[in-house]
Design a protein around this motif. Structure first.
Motif, PDB file in Angstrom:
ATOM      1  N   VAL A   1      -7.921   8.791   3.169  1.00 26.81           N
ATOM      2  CA  VAL A   1      -7.497   7.256   2.618  1.00 26.81           C
ATOM      3  C   VAL A   1      -6.191   7.075   3.094  1.00 26.81           C
ATOM      4  CG1 VAL A   1      -6.954   5.957   0.652  1.00 26.81           C
ATOM      5  CG2 VAL A   1      -9.073   7.484   0.570  1.00 26.81           C
ATOM      6  N   LEU A   2      -5.282   7.946   3.451  1.00 29.71           N
ATOM      7  CA  LEU A   2      -4.055   7.642   3.958  1.00 29.71           C
ATOM      8  C   LEU A   2      -3.964   7.573   5.340  1.00 29.71           C
ATOM      9  CD1 LEU A   2      -2.001   9.939   1.338  1.00 29.71           C
ATOM     10  CD2 LEU A   2      -2.158   7.379   1.335  1.00 29.71           C
ATOM     11  N   ASN A   3      -3.910   6.302   5.867  1.00 27.00           N
ATOM     12  CA  ASN A   3      -3.845   6.244   7.303  1.00 27.00           C
ATOM     13  C   ASN A   3      -2.628   6.513   8.095  1.00 27.00           C
ATOM     14  OD1 ASN A   3      -3.988   5.161   9.912  1.00 27.00           O
ATOM     15  ND2 ASN A   3      -4.750   3.155   9.284  1.00 27.00           N
ATOM     16  N   PRO A   4      -2.416   7.441   8.782  1.00 24.40           N
ATOM     17  CA  PRO A   4      -1.572   8.316   9.508  1.00 24.40           C
ATOM     18  C   PRO A   4      -0.706   6.978  10.438  1.00 24.40           C
ATOM     19  CG  PRO A   4      -3.303   9.247  10.483  1.00 24.40           C
ATOM     20  CD  PRO A   4      -3.711   8.259   9.497  1.00 24.40           C
ATOM     21  N   ASP A   5      -1.490   5.861  10.653  1.00 24.41           N
ATOM     22  CA  ASP A   5      -0.804   4.847  11.615  1.00 24.41           C
ATOM     23  C   ASP A   5      -0.031   3.791  10.666  1.00 24.41           C
ATOM     24  OD1 ASP A   5      -2.001   5.876  13.900  1.00 24.41           O
ATOM     25  OD2 ASP A   5      -3.785   4.826  13.521  1.00 24.41           O
ATOM     26  N   GLU A   6      -0.050   4.071   9.483  1.00 24.10           N
ATOM     27  CA  GLU A   6       0.716   2.924   8.602  1.00 24.10           C
ATOM     28  C   GLU A   6       1.786   4.007   8.113  1.00 24.10           C
ATOM     29  OE1 GLU A   6      -1.618   0.794   5.461  1.00 24.10           O
ATOM     30  OE2 GLU A   6      -3.298   0.714   6.802  1.00 24.10           O
ATOM     31  N   PRO A   7       3.284   3.250   8.253  1.00 29.69           N
ATOM     32  CA  PRO A   7       4.484   4.043   7.861  1.00 29.69           C
ATOM     33  C   PRO A   7       4.325   4.410   6.426  1.00 29.69           C
ATOM     34  CG  PRO A   7       4.817   2.154   9.281  1.00 29.69           C
ATOM     35  CD  PRO A   7       3.455   1.957   9.129  1.00 29.69           C
ATOM     36  N   VAL A   8       3.991   3.747   5.575  1.00 26.26           N
ATOM     37  CA  VAL A   8       3.876   4.023   3.868  1.00 26.26           C
ATOM     38  C   VAL A   8       3.089   5.297   3.829  1.00 26.26           C
ATOM     39  CG1 VAL A   8       3.424   3.431   1.713  1.00 26.26           C
ATOM     40  CG2 VAL A   8       4.603   1.767   3.224  1.00 26.26           C
ATOM     41  N   HIS A   9       1.809   5.177   4.305  1.00 28.57           N
ATOM     42  CA  HIS A   9       0.909   6.177   4.253  1.00 28.57           C
ATOM     43  C   HIS A   9       1.272   7.461   4.859  1.00 28.57           C
ATOM     44  CE1 HIS A   9      -2.871   3.426   3.460  1.00 28.57           C
ATOM     45  NE2 HIS A   9      -1.796   3.135   2.924  1.00 28.57           N
ATOM     46  N   LEU A  10       1.690   7.379   6.158  1.00 26.73           N
ATOM     47  CA  LEU A  10       2.415   8.439   6.748  1.00 26.73           C
ATOM     48  C   LEU A  10       3.565   9.409   5.801  1.00 26.73           C
ATOM     49  CD1 LEU A  10       2.629  10.183   9.162  1.00 26.73           C
ATOM     50  CD2 LEU A  10       4.298   8.614  10.236  1.00 26.73           C
TER      51      LEU A  10
ATOM     52  N   PRO B   1      10.883   9.598  -0.458  1.00 25.29           N
ATOM     53  CA  PRO B   1      10.046   8.649  -1.122  1.00 25.29           C
ATOM     54  C   PRO B   1       9.637   7.849   0.158  1.00 25.29           C
ATOM     55  CG  PRO B   1      12.246   7.984  -1.479  1.00 25.29           C
ATOM     56  CD  PRO B   1      12.384   9.462  -0.936  1.00 25.29           C
ATOM     57  N   ALA B   2       8.267   7.458  -0.110  1.00 19.29           N
ATOM     58  CA  ALA B   2       7.610   6.382   0.828  1.00 19.29           C
ATOM     59  C   ALA B   2       8.361   5.186   0.438  1.00 19.29           C
ATOM     60  CB  ALA B   2       6.394   6.278   0.610  1.00 19.29           C
ATOM     61  N   PRO B   3       8.703   4.241   1.571  1.00 16.71           N
ATOM     62  CA  PRO B   3       9.060   2.862   1.428  1.00 16.71           C
ATOM     63  C   PRO B   3       8.286   1.868   0.766  1.00 16.71           C
ATOM     64  CG  PRO B   3       8.316   3.151   3.543  1.00 16.71           C
ATOM     65  CD  PRO B   3       7.991   4.337   2.917  1.00 16.71           C
ATOM     66  N   THR B   4       8.117   2.153  -0.731  1.00 22.77           N
ATOM     67  CA  THR B   4       7.296   1.270  -1.600  1.00 22.77           C
ATOM     68  C   THR B   4       8.277   0.693  -2.720  1.00 22.77           C
ATOM     69  OG1 THR B   4       7.013   2.941  -3.264  1.00 22.77           O
ATOM     70  CG2 THR B   4       5.332   2.374  -1.140  1.00 22.77           C
TER      71      THR B   4
ATOM     72  N   ALA C   1      -2.651   2.740  -1.522  1.00 22.07           N
ATOM     73  CA  ALA C   1      -3.953   2.689  -0.676  1.00 22.07           C
ATOM     74  C   ALA C   1      -5.268   2.425  -1.404  1.00 22.07           C
ATOM     75  CB  ALA C   1      -4.022   4.194   0.238  1.00 22.07           C
ATOM     76  N   GLY C   2      -6.091   1.720  -0.963  1.00 24.83           N
ATOM     77  CA  GLY C   2      -7.312   1.513  -1.676  1.00 24.83           C
ATOM     78  C   GLY C   2      -8.326   1.364  -0.484  1.00 24.83           C
TER      79      GLY C   2
ATOM     80  N   GLY D   1       7.791   5.156  -4.816  1.00 23.78           N
ATOM     81  CA  GLY D   1       7.587   6.000  -3.409  1.00 23.78           C
ATOM     82  C   GLY D   1       6.979   7.232  -3.485  1.00 23.78           C
ATOM     83  N   TYR D   2       6.702   7.749  -4.564  1.00 21.29           N
ATOM     84  CA  TYR D   2       5.913   9.149  -4.637  1.00 21.29           C
ATOM     85  C   TYR D   2       4.332   9.204  -5.008  1.00 21.29           C
ATOM     86  CZ  TYR D   2      10.936  10.827  -4.467  1.00 21.29           C
ATOM     87  OH  TYR D   2      12.172  11.022  -3.937  1.00 21.29           O
ATOM     88  N   LEU D   3       3.734   9.903  -4.681  1.00 29.26           N
ATOM     89  CA  LEU D   3       2.216  10.013  -5.109  1.00 29.26           C
ATOM     90  C   LEU D   3       2.274  10.310  -6.594  1.00 29.26           C
ATOM     91  CD1 LEU D   3       0.737  12.056  -1.850  1.00 29.26           C
ATOM     92  CD2 LEU D   3       0.193   9.391  -2.530  1.00 29.26           C
ATOM     93  N   SER D   4       1.296   9.743  -7.099  1.00 28.02           N
ATOM     94  CA  SER D   4       1.318   9.768  -8.557  1.00 28.02           C
ATOM     95  C   SER D   4      -0.048  10.346  -8.928  1.00 28.02           C
ATOM     96  CB  SER D   4       1.761   8.299  -9.121  1.00 28.02           C
ATOM     97  OG  SER D   4       1.821   8.538 -10.585  1.00 28.02           O
TER      98      SER D   4
END
Length: 155
Positions: free
Chosen positions: A51-60, A93-96, A104-105, A126-129
């Motif tokens: 689900v987490l696309n490595p090409d997207e900065p937030v997902h990375l 943290p991710a930039p969210t 991600a959905g 910015g942290y996986l929950s």
């Protein structure tokens, strides 16, 4: 100083839009206390990877957190929803947004082309929950094992 993200209370009307208004009962969680392995269960790790696309900065940025995750609790209904514990000092943290966001959905598509549900990945500050497995169907069983199968690229 070790900080741990707090698990949000399972409130379908707020965090589980797939259940809101469906008449289904709220999810009941099973907690893991002590002895929890530092690694994620394979099914959770695989679905996060899909689900987490490595090409997207937030997902990375979120992918970098996966090796620091532990499952704090899982839903007892069998859907596979997992709530995480994370040492936030060990990762960036991710930039969210600062609050809780759907990071991600992905809609789930069966072999017959039906869309019985989706998988959502939530982040807090910015942290996986948590990883949410949502069902929109009474006819097709939607759980983490099925999501894992449906998310695999065709071979």
């Amino acid at each position: 100083m070790k900080r741990q993200l707090k698990m949000l209370q399972c409130r379908p009307e707020v965090i589980d839009g797939c259940l809101a208004g469906t008449g289904r009962s709220p999810k009941v969680l099973v907690s893991y206390v002590g002895g929890m392995s530092a690694s994620l269960p394979e099914d959770v790790a695989d679905v996060l990877d899909l689900v987490l696309n490595p090409d997207e900065p937030v997902h990375l940025a979120l992918r970098r957190q996966v090796s620091h995750l532990r499952v704090q609790s899982r839903c007892k209904c069998g859907c596979g929803t997992a709530y995480f514990e994370l040492d936030a000092d060990a990762v960036e943290p991710a930039p969210t947004d600062a609050g809780t966001v759907v990071a991600a959905g992905v809609q789930l598509v069966t072999e017959t082309g039906e869309c019985p549900g989706e998988v959502l990945v939530f982040a807090q500050g910015g942290y996986l929950s948590w990883l949410e497995v949502c069902s929109w169907s009474d006819d097709v069983e939607v759980n983490l094992a099925a999501a894992r199968r449906w998310l695999q690229p065709p071979s």
